[in-house]
Design a protein around this motif. Structure first.
Motif, PDB file in Angstrom:
ATOM      1  N   ASP A  18       7.414  13.277  -9.020  1.00  9.42           N
ATOM      2  CA  ASP A  18       6.589  13.280  -7.812  1.00  9.42           C
ATOM      3  C   ASP A  18       6.888  12.088  -6.908  1.00  9.42           C
ATOM      4  O   ASP A  18       6.291  11.941  -5.846  1.00  9.42           O
ATOM      5  CB  ASP A  18       5.101  13.225  -8.191  1.00  9.42           C
ATOM      6  N   ILE A  19       7.760  11.201  -7.380  1.00  7.45           N
ATOM      7  CA  ILE A  19       8.039   9.978  -6.635  1.00  7.45           C
ATOM      8  C   ILE A  19       9.387  10.107  -5.951  1.00  7.45           C
ATOM      9  O   ILE A  19      10.405  10.347  -6.603  1.00  7.45           O
ATOM     10  CB  ILE A  19       8.047   8.760  -7.584  1.00  7.45           C
ATOM     11  N   LEU A  22      12.720   6.224  -5.125  1.00  6.15           N
ATOM     12  CA  LEU A  22      12.570   4.921  -5.783  1.00  6.15           C
ATOM     13  C   LEU A  22      13.274   4.920  -7.141  1.00  6.15           C
ATOM     14  O   LEU A  22      12.728   4.450  -8.135  1.00  6.15           O
ATOM     15  CB  LEU A  22      11.084   4.569  -5.958  1.00  6.15           C
ATOM     16  N   PRO A  59       5.174  -2.999   0.977  1.00  8.90           N
ATOM     17  CA  PRO A  59       4.187  -2.572   1.971  1.00  8.90           C
ATOM     18  C   PRO A  59       3.200  -1.540   1.409  1.00  8.90           C
ATOM     19  O   PRO A  59       3.482  -0.921   0.372  1.00  8.90           O
ATOM     20  CB  PRO A  59       5.029  -1.937   3.076  1.00  8.90           C
ATOM     21  N   GLY A  61       1.176   1.879   0.725  1.00  7.48           N
ATOM     22  CA  GLY A  61       1.519   3.299   0.733  1.00  7.48           C
ATOM     23  C   GLY A  61       2.947   3.631   0.360  1.00  7.48           C
ATOM     24  O   GLY A  61       3.488   4.651   0.783  1.00  7.48           O
ATOM     25  N   THR A  62       3.584   2.797  -0.458  1.00 14.47           N
ATOM     26  CA  THR A  62       4.985   3.052  -0.803  1.00 14.47           C
ATOM     27  C   THR A  62       5.165   3.614  -2.214  1.00 14.47           C
ATOM     28  O   THR A  62       6.297   3.866  -2.636  1.00 14.47           O
ATOM     29  CB  THR A  62       5.820   1.759  -0.666  1.00 14.47           C
ATOM     30  N   GLY A  63       4.080   3.752  -2.970  1.00 12.46           N
ATOM     31  CA  GLY A  63       4.192   4.394  -4.283  1.00 12.46           C
ATOM     32  C   GLY A  63       3.954   3.479  -5.471  1.00 12.46           C
ATOM     33  O   GLY A  63       4.274   3.850  -6.606  1.00 12.46           O
ATOM     34  N   THR A  65       1.062   2.488  -6.867  1.00 15.10           N
ATOM     35  CA  THR A  65       0.081   3.087  -7.771  1.00 15.10           C
ATOM     36  C   THR A  65       0.675   4.293  -8.498  1.00 15.10           C
ATOM     37  O   THR A  65       0.461   4.495  -9.693  1.00 15.10           O
ATOM     38  CB  THR A  65      -1.186   3.517  -6.984  1.00 15.10           C
ATOM     39  N   MET A  66       1.474   5.065  -7.751  1.00 18.03           N
ATOM     40  CA  MET A  66       2.118   6.242  -8.365  1.00 18.03           C
ATOM     41  C   MET A  66       3.009   5.842  -9.541  1.00 18.03           C
ATOM     42  O   MET A  66       3.027   6.505 -10.573  1.00 18.03           O
ATOM     43  CB  MET A  66       3.015   6.957  -7.350  1.00 18.03           C
ATOM     44  N   ASN A 164       0.542  -6.202  -1.584  1.00 18.30           N
ATOM     45  CA  ASN A 164       1.247  -5.987  -0.315  1.00 18.30           C
ATOM     46  C   ASN A 164       1.555  -7.331   0.324  1.00 18.30           C
ATOM     47  O   ASN A 164       2.095  -7.375   1.416  1.00 18.30           O
ATOM     48  CB  ASN A 164       0.366  -5.266   0.724  1.00 18.30           C
ATOM     49  N   ILE A 196      10.745  12.662  -0.087  1.00 17.73           N
ATOM     50  CA  ILE A 196       9.277  12.628  -0.064  1.00 17.73           C
ATOM     51  C   ILE A 196       8.724  13.813   0.736  1.00 17.73           C
ATOM     52  O   ILE A 196       7.731  14.428   0.348  1.00 17.73           O
ATOM     53  CB  ILE A 196       8.772  11.266   0.467  1.00 17.73           C
ATOM     54  N   HIS A 200       6.145  16.623  -0.911  1.00 22.17           N
ATOM     55  CA  HIS A 200       4.800  16.927  -0.396  1.00 22.17           C
ATOM     56  C   HIS A 200       4.695  18.277   0.292  1.00 22.17           C
ATOM     57  O   HIS A 200       3.610  18.656   0.753  1.00 22.17           O
ATOM     58  CB  HIS A 200       4.308  15.798   0.513  1.00 22.17           C
ATOM     59  N   GLY A 224       5.719   6.378   2.334  1.00 21.01           N
ATOM     60  CA  GLY A 224       5.445   7.603   1.585  1.00 21.01           C
ATOM     61  C   GLY A 224       4.077   8.169   1.924  1.00 21.01           C
ATOM     62  O   GLY A 224       3.916   9.377   2.113  1.00 21.01           O
ATOM     63  N   ALA A 225       3.089   7.274   2.014  1.00 24.55           N
ATOM     64  CA  ALA A 225       1.729   7.731   2.321  1.00 24.55           C
ATOM     65  C   ALA A 225       1.673   8.368   3.711  1.00 24.55           C
ATOM     66  O   ALA A 225       0.984   9.369   3.926  1.00 24.55           O
ATOM     67  CB  ALA A 225       0.748   6.561   2.230  1.00 24.55           C
ATOM     68  N   LYS A 228       3.206  11.838   3.558  1.00 23.60           N
ATOM     69  CA  LYS A 228       2.223  12.774   3.014  1.00 23.60           C
ATOM     70  C   LYS A 228       1.230  13.190   4.101  1.00 23.60           C
ATOM     71  O   LYS A 228       0.899  14.366   4.240  1.00 23.60           O
ATOM     72  CB  LYS A 228       1.473  12.122   1.859  1.00 23.60           C
TER      73      LYS A 228
HETATM   74  P1  ATP Z   1      -1.344   0.465  -1.563  1.00 21.92           P
HETATM   75  O1  ATP Z   1      -0.565  -0.801  -1.572  1.00 21.92           O
HETATM   76  O2  ATP Z   1      -1.912   0.808  -0.202  1.00 21.92           O
HETATM   77  O3  ATP Z   1      -2.329   0.601  -2.689  1.00 21.92           O
HETATM   78  P2  ATP Z   1       0.630   2.061  -2.950  1.00 21.92           P
HETATM   79  O4  ATP Z   1       1.989   1.506  -2.763  1.00 21.92           O
HETATM   80  O5  ATP Z   1      -0.058   1.860  -4.239  1.00 21.92           O
HETATM   81  O6  ATP Z   1      -0.279   1.628  -1.741  1.00 21.92           O
HETATM   82  P3  ATP Z   1       0.327   4.841  -3.499  1.00 21.92           P
HETATM   83  O7  ATP Z   1      -1.162   4.806  -3.700  1.00 21.92           O
HETATM   84  O8  ATP Z   1       1.175   4.945  -4.685  1.00 21.92           O
HETATM   85  O9  ATP Z   1       0.751   3.598  -2.629  1.00 21.92           O
HETATM   86  O10 ATP Z   1       0.688   5.980  -2.457  1.00 21.92           O
HETATM   87  C1  ATP Z   1      -0.294   6.639  -1.687  1.00 21.92           C
HETATM   88  C2  ATP Z   1       0.079   8.098  -1.578  1.00 21.92           C
HETATM   89  O11 ATP Z   1       1.227   8.219  -0.738  1.00 21.92           O
HETATM   90  C3  ATP Z   1       0.487   8.697  -2.905  1.00 21.92           C
HETATM   91  O12 ATP Z   1      -0.610   9.283  -3.555  1.00 21.92           O
HETATM   92  C4  ATP Z   1       1.510   9.734  -2.495  1.00 21.92           C
HETATM   93  O13 ATP Z   1       0.884  10.923  -2.126  1.00 21.92           O
HETATM   94  C5  ATP Z   1       2.161   9.134  -1.252  1.00 21.92           C
HETATM   95  N1  ATP Z   1       3.399   8.399  -1.572  1.00 21.92           N
HETATM   96  C6  ATP Z   1       3.611   7.070  -1.419  1.00 21.92           C
HETATM   97  N2  ATP Z   1       4.846   6.721  -1.791  1.00 21.92           N
HETATM   98  C7  ATP Z   1       5.449   7.851  -2.215  1.00 21.92           C
HETATM   99  C8  ATP Z   1       6.748   8.143  -2.755  1.00 21.92           C
HETATM  100  N3  ATP Z   1       7.665   7.186  -2.905  1.00 21.92           N
HETATM  101  N4  ATP Z   1       6.993   9.413  -3.113  1.00 21.92           N
HETATM  102  C9  ATP Z   1       6.074  10.382  -2.935  1.00 21.92           C
HETATM  103  N5  ATP Z   1       4.843  10.175  -2.455  1.00 21.92           N
HETATM  104  C10 ATP Z   1       4.525   8.929  -2.073  1.00 21.92           C
END
Ligand code: ATP
Length: 270
Positions: A18-19, A22, A59, A61-63, A65-66, A164, A196, A200, A224-225, A228
């Protein structure tokens, strides 16, 4: 209180598939977090300790947490998440107590992946103003480091932190035996963006003509966010237009709308 601030997910549903974009970061996370959980005997036999803690930085929303969720999924570990900002409290000793509770929770749920988001909230460089609030934050961080010192590195709890704001971190937390493995998680490049988009839109009803290569080329700088969000918004454009098939134009309109909203946000902030 615990239930509110500490999120426990027995089996997160995110997988490495799903990622998007990266690959290097996935390999590093597998090596530093997954291997010690899956094959601790390897580390014993070789005679080295796996990294104590892994720090993901990049930064929003880059993944990040994923990645942490995917590794928990892959190892059948419980995913426990807490935001650093939740550890910042007014009352003396409250933050440190939450840290102790957090590790206790992780021990109860072994094997577990402990994810501490926004670690900068408790681990920012010390400012000159020695207010009592700062001292309390300092104590919370000390408690976290001492919990990390206290457990077996070859054990069944792995710690991942994320930020971040890497430049703001107190370098003390990056010393050996602490968060000594740094993994940068950048915004996706063009190929990453294309992947990505494909991830999505897996479940979307797309017009045959949709060309993700050119969409990825146009959506420069999207995280990534944001990609999406573009996909969801593209679907909304189709619905507003009473269509069930999503076209390439819908994606372009969606990206424009999202960029316009972002620049509105910038204006309202200033
Ligand atoms: P933050 O620093 O804001 O917590 P983060 O880096 O932890 O952000 P995530 O929570 O992993 O970001 O990403 C938010 C959503 O964006 C994910 O649930 C996913 O839907 C989408 N997303 C982000 N990065 C990717 C990626 N590399 N591939 C696919 N989907 C992504």
């Amino acid at each position: 209180v615990r239930a509110r601030v500490m999120q426990v997910d027995q089996s997160p549903d995110v997988t490495y598939q799903d990622i998007g974009g990266l690959d290097d970061q996935v390999s590093e996370v597998r090596e530093t977090v997954e291997m010690p959980l899956k094959s601790p005997e390897m580390f014993d036999e070789v005679g080295i300790d796996p990294p104590s803690g892994v720090l993901l930085h990049g930064p929003p929303g880059t993944g990040k947490t994923m990645l942490a969720k995917a590794v928990a999924n892959q190892t059948d570990a419980t995913f426990i998440k807490m935001a650093g900002s939740e550890l910042v409290h007014k009352f003396i000793g409250e933050g440190a107590k939450l840290v102790r509770d957090l590790f206790e929770l992780a021990r109860q749920h072994e094997p577990s992946v402990l994810f501490i988001d926004e670690i900068d909230a408790i681990a920012a460089k010390r400012t000159d103003s020695k207010t009592s609030g700062d001292a309390e934050v300092q104590r919370t961080m000390m408690q976290l480091l001492s919990e990390m010192d206290g457990f077996d590195e070859r054990g069944e709890i792995r710690i991942i932190a994320a930020t971040n704001r890497f430049d703001m971190l107190d370098r003390a937390i990056l010393r050996p035996g602490r968060f000594d493995r740094l993994i940068e998680v950048p915004k996706p490049d063009e190929t990453g963006r294309e992947q990505i988009f494909k991830i999505h839109t897996r479940g979307m009803n797309l017009a045959e003509t949709v060309d993700f290569e050119s969409l990825a080329a146009e959506a420069t700088d999207a995280s990534g966010a944001e990609i999406k969000a573009i996909c969801t918004e593209a679907g909304m454009f189709a619905i507003r237009d009473d269509r069930t098939e999503v076209t390439e134009a819908d994606f372009r309109d969606a990206w424009e709308k999202i960029q316009a909203e972002e620049s509105d946000d910038e204006v309202s902030k200033t």
